[in-house]
Design a protein around this motif. Structure first.
Motif, PDB file in Angstrom:
ATOM      1  N   MET A 269       0.785  -1.236   0.031  1.00 27.56           N
ATOM      2  CA  MET A 269       0.072   0.032  -0.076  1.00 27.56           C
ATOM      3  C   MET A 269       0.888   1.292   0.000  1.00 27.56           C
ATOM      4  N   ARG A 270       1.982   1.116   0.637  1.00 22.74           N
ATOM      5  CA  ARG A 270       2.770   2.384   0.675  1.00 22.74           C
ATOM      6  C   ARG A 270       3.545   2.602  -0.573  1.00 22.74           C
ATOM      7  N   ARG A 271       3.779   1.588  -1.346  1.00 29.09           N
ATOM      8  CA  ARG A 271       4.352   1.832  -2.632  1.00 29.09           C
ATOM      9  C   ARG A 271       3.429   2.213  -3.680  1.00 29.09           C
ATOM     10  N   GLU A 272       2.153   1.631  -3.518  1.00 27.39           N
ATOM     11  CA  GLU A 272       1.041   2.035  -4.267  1.00 27.39           C
ATOM     12  C   GLU A 272       0.835   3.771  -4.048  1.00 27.39           C
ATOM     13  N   LEU A 273       0.637   3.974  -2.617  1.00 25.50           N
ATOM     14  CA  LEU A 273       0.650   5.588  -2.327  1.00 25.50           C
ATOM     15  C   LEU A 273       1.742   6.240  -2.771  1.00 25.50           C
ATOM     16  N   GLU A 274       2.867   5.772  -3.204  1.00 21.79           N
ATOM     17  CA  GLU A 274       3.992   6.656  -3.674  1.00 21.79           C
ATOM     18  C   GLU A 274       3.881   6.764  -5.271  1.00 21.79           C
ATOM     19  N   GLN A 275       3.387   5.637  -5.662  1.00 18.82           N
ATOM     20  CA  GLN A 275       3.013   5.886  -7.332  1.00 18.82           C
ATOM     21  C   GLN A 275       1.858   6.764  -7.654  1.00 18.82           C
ATOM     22  N   VAL A 276       0.751   6.733  -6.670  1.00 22.80           N
ATOM     23  CA  VAL A 276      -0.398   7.374  -7.115  1.00 22.80           C
ATOM     24  C   VAL A 276      -0.060   8.994  -6.659  1.00 22.80           C
ATOM     25  N   ASP A 277       0.902   9.297  -5.626  1.00 20.58           N
ATOM     26  CA  ASP A 277       1.385  10.630  -5.485  1.00 20.58           C
ATOM     27  C   ASP A 277       2.119  11.217  -6.904  1.00 20.58           C
ATOM     28  N   ALA A 278       3.110  10.245  -7.165  1.00 18.59           N
ATOM     29  CA  ALA A 278       3.831  10.749  -8.452  1.00 18.59           C
ATOM     30  C   ALA A 278       2.815  10.767  -9.633  1.00 18.59           C
ATOM     31  N   MET A 279       1.774  10.194  -9.714  1.00 15.90           N
ATOM     32  CA  MET A 279       0.964  10.257 -11.004  1.00 15.90           C
ATOM     33  C   MET A 279       0.138  11.457 -10.899  1.00 15.90           C
ATOM     34  N   ILE A 280      -0.251  11.748  -9.692  1.00 12.28           N
ATOM     35  CA  ILE A 280      -0.930  13.020  -9.348  1.00 12.28           C
ATOM     36  C   ILE A 280      -0.096  14.211  -9.670  1.00 12.28           C
ATOM     37  N   ALA A 281       1.061  14.181  -9.192  1.00 15.47           N
ATOM     38  CA  ALA A 281       1.848  15.491  -9.491  1.00 15.47           C
ATOM     39  C   ALA A 281       2.289  15.463 -11.015  1.00 15.47           C
TER      40      ALA A 281
ATOM     41  N   GLN B  46      -7.504  15.182 -17.776  1.00 15.71           N
ATOM     42  CA  GLN B  46      -6.183  15.349 -16.759  1.00 15.71           C
ATOM     43  C   GLN B  46      -6.897  15.293 -15.440  1.00 15.71           C
ATOM     44  N   GLU B  47      -7.720  16.382 -15.189  1.00 11.23           N
ATOM     45  CA  GLU B  47      -8.070  16.904 -13.854  1.00 11.23           C
ATOM     46  C   GLU B  47      -9.235  15.853 -13.271  1.00 11.23           C
ATOM     47  N   ALA B  48     -10.026  15.441 -14.254  1.00  7.55           N
ATOM     48  CA  ALA B  48     -10.701  14.165 -13.851  1.00  7.55           C
ATOM     49  C   ALA B  48      -9.932  12.896 -13.243  1.00  7.55           C
ATOM     50  N   LEU B  49      -8.739  12.670 -14.045  1.00 10.68           N
ATOM     51  CA  LEU B  49      -7.742  11.629 -13.359  1.00 10.68           C
ATOM     52  C   LEU B  49      -7.425  12.004 -12.058  1.00 10.68           C
TER      53      LEU B  49
ATOM     54  N   LEU C  43       0.379  14.334 -13.472  1.00 11.14           N
ATOM     55  CA  LEU C  43      -0.809  14.871 -14.311  1.00 11.14           C
ATOM     56  C   LEU C  43      -1.112  16.427 -13.904  1.00 11.14           C
ATOM     57  N   ARG C  44      -0.967  16.905 -12.807  1.00  6.45           N
ATOM     58  CA  ARG C  44      -1.103  18.209 -12.435  1.00  6.45           C
ATOM     59  C   ARG C  44      -0.315  19.067 -13.296  1.00  6.45           C
ATOM     60  N   GLY C  45       1.053  18.592 -13.542  1.00  5.09           N
ATOM     61  CA  GLY C  45       1.717  19.488 -14.377  1.00  5.09           C
ATOM     62  C   GLY C  45       1.181  19.446 -15.721  1.00  5.09           C
ATOM     63  N   GLN C  46       0.754  18.466 -16.284  1.00  5.69           N
ATOM     64  CA  GLN C  46       0.501  18.207 -17.576  1.00  5.69           C
ATOM     65  C   GLN C  46      -0.786  19.147 -17.757  1.00  5.69           C
ATOM     66  N   ALA C  47      -1.679  19.089 -16.819  1.00 10.69           N
ATOM     67  CA  ALA C  47      -2.848  20.060 -16.958  1.00 10.69           C
ATOM     68  C   ALA C  47      -2.692  21.448 -16.769  1.00 10.69           C
ATOM     69  N   ARG C  48      -1.593  21.874 -15.853  1.00  9.24           N
ATOM     70  CA  ARG C  48      -1.140  23.114 -16.017  1.00  9.24           C
ATOM     71  C   ARG C  48      -0.583  23.682 -17.095  1.00  9.24           C
ATOM     72  N   GLN C  49       0.322  22.858 -18.024  1.00 15.82           N
ATOM     73  CA  GLN C  49       0.777  23.036 -18.857  1.00 15.82           C
ATOM     74  C   GLN C  49      -0.340  23.336 -20.160  1.00 15.82           C
ATOM     75  N   ILE C  50      -1.049  22.305 -20.260  1.00 10.85           N
ATOM     76  CA  ILE C  50      -2.059  22.545 -21.326  1.00 10.85           C
ATOM     77  C   ILE C  50      -2.823  23.803 -21.246  1.00 10.85           C
ATOM     78  N   ARG C  51      -3.365  24.146 -19.871  1.00 10.14           N
ATOM     79  CA  ARG C  51      -4.077  25.329 -19.719  1.00 10.14           C
ATOM     80  C   ARG C  51      -3.378  26.778 -19.815  1.00 10.14           C
ATOM     81  N   GLU C  52      -2.040  26.394 -19.668  1.00 13.82           N
ATOM     82  CA  GLU C  52      -1.042  27.656 -19.959  1.00 13.82           C
ATOM     83  C   GLU C  52      -0.955  27.839 -21.369  1.00 13.82           C
ATOM     84  N   GLU C  53      -1.041  26.825 -22.052  1.00 12.71           N
ATOM     85  CA  GLU C  53      -0.837  26.775 -23.859  1.00 12.71           C
ATOM     86  C   GLU C  53      -2.211  27.351 -24.223  1.00 12.71           C
TER      87      GLU C  53
END
Length: 79
Positions: free
Chosen positions: A7-19, A55-58, A21-31
């Motif tokens: 569960m801790r490994r999955e939590l780390e993976q989820v945190d990384a995916m969130i970060a 991205q934000e829904a994910l 996706l947030r970056g991708q969504a921010r980049q798209i909106r800035e574009e």
């Protein structure tokens, strides 16, 4: 203990995916917001906005999963 480690490994993976996706969504909106190259195809703009919304829904789904993992690990839901 194995379940907790998994569960801790999955939590780390989820945190990384969130970060990521947030970056991708921010980049798209800035574009979309920083278009200085004159008139653009409204269809292209709509596609970019739709992509950012997907991205934000994910992110919401992953944040829910993160909260559940944190609860199961006794870490609370914040973070």
């Amino acid at each position: 203990m194995g379940d907790e480690n998994a569960m801790r490994r999955e939590l780390e993976q989820v945190d990384a995916m969130i970060a990521e996706l947030r970056g991708q969504a921010r980049q798209i909106r800035e574009e979309v917001g920083n278009r200085e190259d004159g008139p653009v195809d409204p269809g292209d703009t709509a596609l970019l906005i739709s992509s950012a919304e997907e991205q934000e829904a994910l992110i919401e789904v992953l944040e829910d999963r993160r909260g559940k993992l944190r609860e199961r690990l006794g870490m609370g839901t914040q973070g």
